[in-house]
Structure formats: structure tokens, C-alpha cells
Design a protein around this motif. Structure first.
Motif, PDB file in Angstrom:
ATOM      1  N   UNK A 236       0.838  -1.201   0.000  1.00 64.62           N
ATOM      2  CA  UNK A 236       0.000   0.000   0.000  1.00 64.62           C
ATOM      3  C   UNK A 236       0.873   1.252   0.000  1.00 64.62           C
ATOM      4  N   UNK A 237       1.985   1.214   0.739  1.00 62.96           N
ATOM      5  CA  UNK A 237       2.895   2.363   0.767  1.00 62.96           C
ATOM      6  C   UNK A 237       3.451   2.660  -0.625  1.00 62.96           C
ATOM      7  N   UNK A 238       3.723   1.605  -1.394  1.00 61.62           N
ATOM      8  CA  UNK A 238       4.189   1.797  -2.767  1.00 61.62           C
ATOM      9  C   UNK A 238       3.113   2.487  -3.599  1.00 61.62           C
ATOM     10  N   UNK A 239       1.897   1.975  -3.531  1.00 66.19           N
ATOM     11  CA  UNK A 239       0.802   2.582  -4.298  1.00 66.19           C
ATOM     12  C   UNK A 239       0.539   4.013  -3.851  1.00 66.19           C
ATOM     13  N   UNK A 240       0.699   4.264  -2.558  1.00 58.88           N
ATOM     14  CA  UNK A 240       0.431   5.603  -2.028  1.00 58.88           C
ATOM     15  C   UNK A 240       1.512   6.603  -2.405  1.00 58.88           C
ATOM     16  N   UNK A 241       2.720   6.122  -2.688  1.00 57.84           N
ATOM     17  CA  UNK A 241       3.839   7.020  -2.975  1.00 57.84           C
ATOM     18  C   UNK A 241       4.055   7.266  -4.464  1.00 57.84           C
ATOM     19  N   UNK A 242       3.490   6.433  -5.325  1.00 58.80           N
ATOM     20  CA  UNK A 242       3.675   6.631  -6.763  1.00 58.80           C
ATOM     21  C   UNK A 242       3.082   7.978  -7.195  1.00 58.80           C
ATOM     22  N   UNK A 243       3.771   8.701  -8.056  1.00 63.19           N
ATOM     23  CA  UNK A 243       3.222   9.984  -8.518  1.00 63.19           C
ATOM     24  C   UNK A 243       1.867   9.826  -9.203  1.00 63.19           C
ATOM     25  N   UNK A 244       1.722   8.743  -9.967  1.00 65.80           N
ATOM     26  CA  UNK A 244       0.462   8.472 -10.662  1.00 65.80           C
ATOM     27  C   UNK A 244      -0.002   7.064 -10.318  1.00 65.80           C
ATOM     28  N   UNK A 245      -1.286   6.925 -10.050  1.00 62.65           N
ATOM     29  CA  UNK A 245      -1.865   5.620  -9.746  1.00 62.65           C
ATOM     30  C   UNK A 245      -3.142   5.472 -10.582  1.00 62.65           C
ATOM     31  N   UNK A 246      -2.991   5.093 -11.849  1.00 63.08           N
ATOM     32  CA  UNK A 246      -4.157   5.071 -12.739  1.00 63.08           C
ATOM     33  C   UNK A 246      -5.079   3.878 -12.546  1.00 63.08           C
ATOM     34  N   UNK A 247      -4.617   2.853 -11.799  1.00 64.18           N
ATOM     35  CA  UNK A 247      -5.405   1.632 -11.663  1.00 64.18           C
ATOM     36  C   UNK A 247      -5.540   1.223 -10.203  1.00 64.18           C
TER      37      UNK A 247
END
Length: 314
Positions: A236-247
């Protein structure tokens, strides 16, 4: 920093799940806990990346989040249509991730499962498929057919095969193809995919996964690869830190509903289709950890050996 982590007494756990018991080790560092749960047959290099990911929150910490919650897809394994419909409609998820066999003898079952997921999700939600075949023609035929059944697939993840296989499938369909980022990076073939699949453990943690994503330059989807809420917090931390999360993130292989080592209040379960991001994982709950602790000396020894080899290789 490894000298500050007690590998010899790190608890080995076993979580029951639909696909069988899943095992791993919890490691405690100066700032908290992490989960080490690579596949049991991992080589030293892969195990070392998993260990780096496990140590990241307990040592250097994760990068700052740019979002407080991340959307997650509903997991639809190879089940009957009624079960698929129920699972797709649970948890408020706006996306269903459906596993399909992509075999001639499974075409009818695959179609019924995808149709049930689409019906439960409604026209405004997304349906994606995980295709489990390494036959190019079968994969293409299945994707084309299921794209029609679903009234449009968001993407198709290819769970096996080479980068050449992925490239061949991609050339034969109009649906976006998602391929593991590690495979794309090692082969140097970004032309084989439309979407890169990021998994925190195999890529060596949040920071390394983000560097891979940046180097590939593709839209990314994060698949949850951990077994407990301690490990899932890293995904979740990875998904939360990505500049863009299109999916929406791919669902965990083992749901905390099956069993978890943290207190029930800290267990990561989707609410309104999302999981909350946190600056660090929850600590294990002593009672729950004792419930799932492994006591078999041979199993403990096997995990201790893998942990030591991972530490030596990292």
C-alpha cells in the motif's frame, strides 16, 4: 543496519488460505516490523530483494505518501459464477480482477465468471483478467472473447511466459497488456507491455520499485504480494507514494480475513474499495502471532536458512 535486526529469533508464521498454507517470517528492526515471505523455492537473489523490502519500513522507512488511501480490486479466483458475483460485489471495490484458465475446456467457465463479475460491478466499474496460459494463440483467442463478454476489459495481466510471449500476445489484441516489471526490466523490453505490474517484495521494497517504474516509463499497477497486514502495508505504501496511480491495486493473494498477525482493528481490509496508507506497519499482536506461529523445527530451520542466505546476498 542488519546487525540491529535479530534474524535468529524472528518468528516464522503460517497463514491458512484457500490455495494452501502460506508461510513467512516477521523481522523486527529499530523502527518497527517487516514481512519476509518470498516463494519457498526462491534463489538467493530473489530472497535478498524480499529481505530488503522487509527491512525497509523497520530501518529507513518508506517515502512520503501522496495519497492517504489506495483503491484495490476485488479478487475473483477460478470459482463458480455465483461466487464470482458475490465476491465482485463485496467490499465496495470499483474493479474486479478475474482469474481465467484460458484453456479450450475452460472457455465456458471463464466466460460465465467474467460475465458475473461484470454484472456485479455494473457498467461504470472496471473488469480485468489474469490469463494463466503460455500459449499465444489460446491467450489471444481468450482475451478477444472475454473483452466482448465484459463489454470491454480494463487490462489483461499475463501471469506466466516470457517477454517474447507477452509481446506476441500484445500484437494480437487491442486490450492493454500488463506484465511483471521485473520481467520487463531484466529483458529490457518495454514494447512487450502497455502496463507494468509492480510488486513490492520481489522488486526489493518501495524505493526500488519506484525506481523501476520510473525507468520503464509505463503506466503501473501495484499488485499486493504480501501475506499479512504487516507486509501489505508495504504494498500500500508503494501505491500511495507513486506519482500516478491510474489503476486499482491487484488484490492480495491471501486476504487478512483468512488470518492475520496484527490486531483486528489494524488488519488491512478494504473499506469502500480502498485500503489506508500508513507511515509504518502495525506491530504483530502477541495472541494472533502465537496462533499462527510455526513450531515445527524443520520448517523453522528452512526459513532461517533462507533468511541467512538472503542476508548474505543482499
Amino acid at each position: 543496519m542488519r546487525t540491529l535486526i535479530d534474524f535468529d529469533d524472528a518468528p516464522v508464521f503460517a497463514i491458512p488460505a484457500a490455495g494452501g498454507v502460506r508461510e513467512g517470517v516477521l523481522v523486527e528492526g529499530p523502527q518497527g516490523w517487516g514481512e519476509f515471505s518470498p516463494p519457498a523455492d526462491s534463489d538467493d537473489a530473489l530472497a535478498a530483494r524480499w529481505l530488503t523490502a522487509a527491512m525497509e519500513p523497520s530501518t529507513v522507512g518508506w517515502p512520503d505518501a501522496v495519497r492517504g488511501r489506495v483503491p484495490v480490486a476485488a479478487a475473483i479466483p477460478e470459482v463458480d459464477p455465483a461466487t464470482a458475483h458475490r465476491l465482485a460485489g463485496a467490499g465496495g471495490c470499483g474493479c474486479a480482477r478475474v482469474v481465467v484458465g484460458a484453456r479450450r475446456d475452460s472457455r465456458g467457465q471463464d466466460s460465465a465468471r467474467v460475465a458475473a463479475a461484470r454484472d456485479a460491478q455494473g457498467p461504470g466499474a472496471s473488469v480485468r483478467c489474469v490469463v494463466e496460459t503460455t500459449d499465444v494463440d489460446e491467450a489471444i483467442a481468450t482475451i478477444v472473447h472475454l473483452d466482448t463478454v465484459a463489454s470491454g476489459l480494463e487490462m489483461v495481466e499475463l501471469s506466466g511466459g516470457s517477454v517474447e510471449f507477452a509481446a506476441a500476445v500484445r500484437r494480437g489484441v487491442d486490450v492493454p497488456i500488463a506484465v511483471d516489471a521485473l520481467l520487463l526490466s531484466e529483458a529490457g523490453r518495454v514494447d512487450a507491455a502497455d502496463v507494468a505490474v509492480l510488486r513490492c517484495g520481489p522488486l526489493g521494497g518501495v524505493r526500488r520499485a519506484m525506481r523501476r517504474a520510473d525507468a520503464l516509463g509505463l503506466p503501473c499497477v501495484v499488485n499486493l504480494s504480501a501475506l499479512t497486514s504487516i507486509g501489505l502495508a508495504g504494498d500500500v505504501a508503494l501505491a500511495a507514494a507513486l506519482p500516478d496511480l491510474p489503476f486499482a491495486c491487484g488484490p492480495a493473494a491471501v486476504s487478512p480475513a483468512d488470518g492475520d498477525v496484527v490486531a483486528e482493528a489494524r488488519s488491512l481490509m478494504p473499506v469502500d474499495g480502498c485500503l489506508p496508507a500508513a507511515p509504518m506497519p502495525a506491530a504483530p499482536d502477541p495472541v494472533r502471532l502465537a496462533r499462527y506461529a510455526v513450531t515445527d523445527p524443520a520448517t523453522i530451520g528452512r526459513w532461517r536458512d533462507l533468511l541467512r542466505r538472503a542476508a548474505a546476498a543482499s
